[in-house]
Write a protein that holds these residues in place. Sequence first.
Motif, mmCIF file in Angstrom:
data_model
loop_
_atom_site.group_PDB
_atom_site.id
_atom_site.type_symbol
_atom_site.label_atom_id
_atom_site.label_comp_id
_atom_site.label_asym_id
_atom_site.label_seq_id
_atom_site.Cartn_x
_atom_site.Cartn_y
_atom_site.Cartn_z
ATOM 1 N N ASN B 31 -6.090 3.010 -2.167
ATOM 2 C CA ASN B 31 -5.057 2.290 -1.403
ATOM 3 C C ASN B 31 -3.813 2.043 -2.246
ATOM 4 N N PHE B 33 0.438 0.453 -1.807
ATOM 5 C CA PHE B 33 1.259 -0.398 -0.944
ATOM 6 C C PHE B 33 2.685 -0.479 -1.475
ATOM 7 N N TYR B 35 5.901 -3.192 -0.993
ATOM 8 C CA TYR B 35 6.400 -4.464 -0.478
ATOM 9 C C TYR B 35 7.870 -4.604 -0.870
ATOM 10 N N LEU B 43 6.595 -11.877 -0.061
ATOM 11 C CA LEU B 43 6.439 -10.430 -0.054
ATOM 12 C C LEU B 43 6.128 -9.968 1.361
ATOM 13 N N TYR B 50 -3.864 4.615 2.681
ATOM 14 C CA TYR B 50 -5.264 4.404 2.321
ATOM 15 C C TYR B 50 -5.908 5.655 1.736
ATOM 16 N N GLU B 56 0.395 4.219 6.808
ATOM 17 C CA GLU B 56 0.403 3.286 7.932
ATOM 18 C C GLU B 56 1.610 2.368 7.790
ATOM 19 N N ASP B 59 4.678 -4.387 8.054
ATOM 20 C CA ASP B 59 5.378 -5.332 8.930
ATOM 21 C C ASP B 59 6.863 -5.004 9.114
ATOM 22 N N LEU B 90 8.270 -3.883 -4.709
ATOM 23 C CA LEU B 90 7.051 -3.935 -5.511
ATOM 24 C C LEU B 90 6.012 -2.965 -4.951
ATOM 25 N N SER B 94 -5.021 -0.660 -4.955
ATOM 26 C CA SER B 94 -6.325 -1.310 -4.978
ATOM 27 C C SER B 94 -7.385 -0.335 -4.494
ATOM 28 N N PHE B 95 -8.639 -0.716 -4.700
ATOM 29 C CA PHE B 95 -9.734 0.008 -4.076
ATOM 30 C C PHE B 95 -9.755 -0.355 -2.590
ATOM 31 N N PRO B 96 -10.408 0.460 -1.773
ATOM 32 C CA PRO B 96 -10.448 0.164 -0.338
ATOM 33 C C PRO B 96 -11.489 -0.902 -0.012
ATOM 34 N N GLN B 106 -5.262 -6.393 -5.536
ATOM 35 C CA GLN B 106 -4.085 -5.533 -5.591
ATOM 36 C C GLN B 106 -3.404 -5.739 -6.937
ATOM 37 N N TYR B 107 -3.196 -4.630 -7.623
ATOM 38 C CA TYR B 107 -2.504 -4.659 -8.904
ATOM 39 C C TYR B 107 -1.081 -4.150 -8.696
ATOM 40 N N PHE B 108 -0.138 -4.852 -9.304
ATOM 41 C CA PHE B 108 1.266 -4.585 -9.032
ATOM 42 C C PHE B 108 1.976 -3.939 -10.203
ATOM 43 N N GLY B 109 3.015 -3.192 -9.872
ATOM 44 C CA GLY B 109 3.956 -2.716 -10.867
ATOM 45 C C GLY B 109 4.967 -3.793 -11.202
#
Lengths: 116, 117
Positions: B31, B33, B35, B43, B50, B56, B59, B90, B94-96, B106-109
Amino acid sequence: AQKITQTQPGMFVQEKEAVTLDCTYDTSDPSYGLFWYKQPSSGEMIFLIYQGSYDQQNATEGRYSLNFQKARKSANLVISASQLGDSAMYFCAMRVHSGGYQKVTFGIGTKLQVIP
Amino acid sequence: DVKVTQSSRYLVKRTGEKVFLECVQDMDHENMFWYRQDPGLGLRLIYFSYDVKMKEKGDIPEGYSVSREKKERFSLILESASTNQTSMYLCASSFPPGRSVGKNIQYFGAGTRLSVL
């Protein structure tokens, strides 16, 4: 719909004192996860602590603890013995599984300033 | 250690330009993402993926598109940048759901601060 509410835009705490950052959540999903992240001025979001909705005990990670009150739908972060390096934005977040995917909703954050 | 790397910390672009924001993760996470973060709004999820070639809408997908040709790389594209897309972006991975490892954290940059003039 999922919602996270952080009502404290800014907080001050004296160095070495404890501080509580408030977070309330709303979801109809019985299975969810609650997170706290720290964002220093550098911008990176740093994971601090996690609490699952079925966990019986409050989560703790070093100086961080999560005060989980399920009936009140609150997940407050407690930082003990504040340090100057704790000055940052703090975000509460909630993860639910929606349609086979995970959806994470973030609060608007609380800015914490630690005073020497 | 999980590493999520965003290609630029700061970007300045002109209105109408096509903008690419790149994100690479080294944890074999399925996964990923994107933001955007704005003061007072927290955020907000733009798009997520995924798996490879899967995407997908989140918002606030309007004005954005994404590309995931390889598992480790997730790109955010602003087709025609506008001033209201000035923001902090950002990336996270993450794993699903269903993978117990890491509680699906969730790990972010480090984020990309984009200014559109």
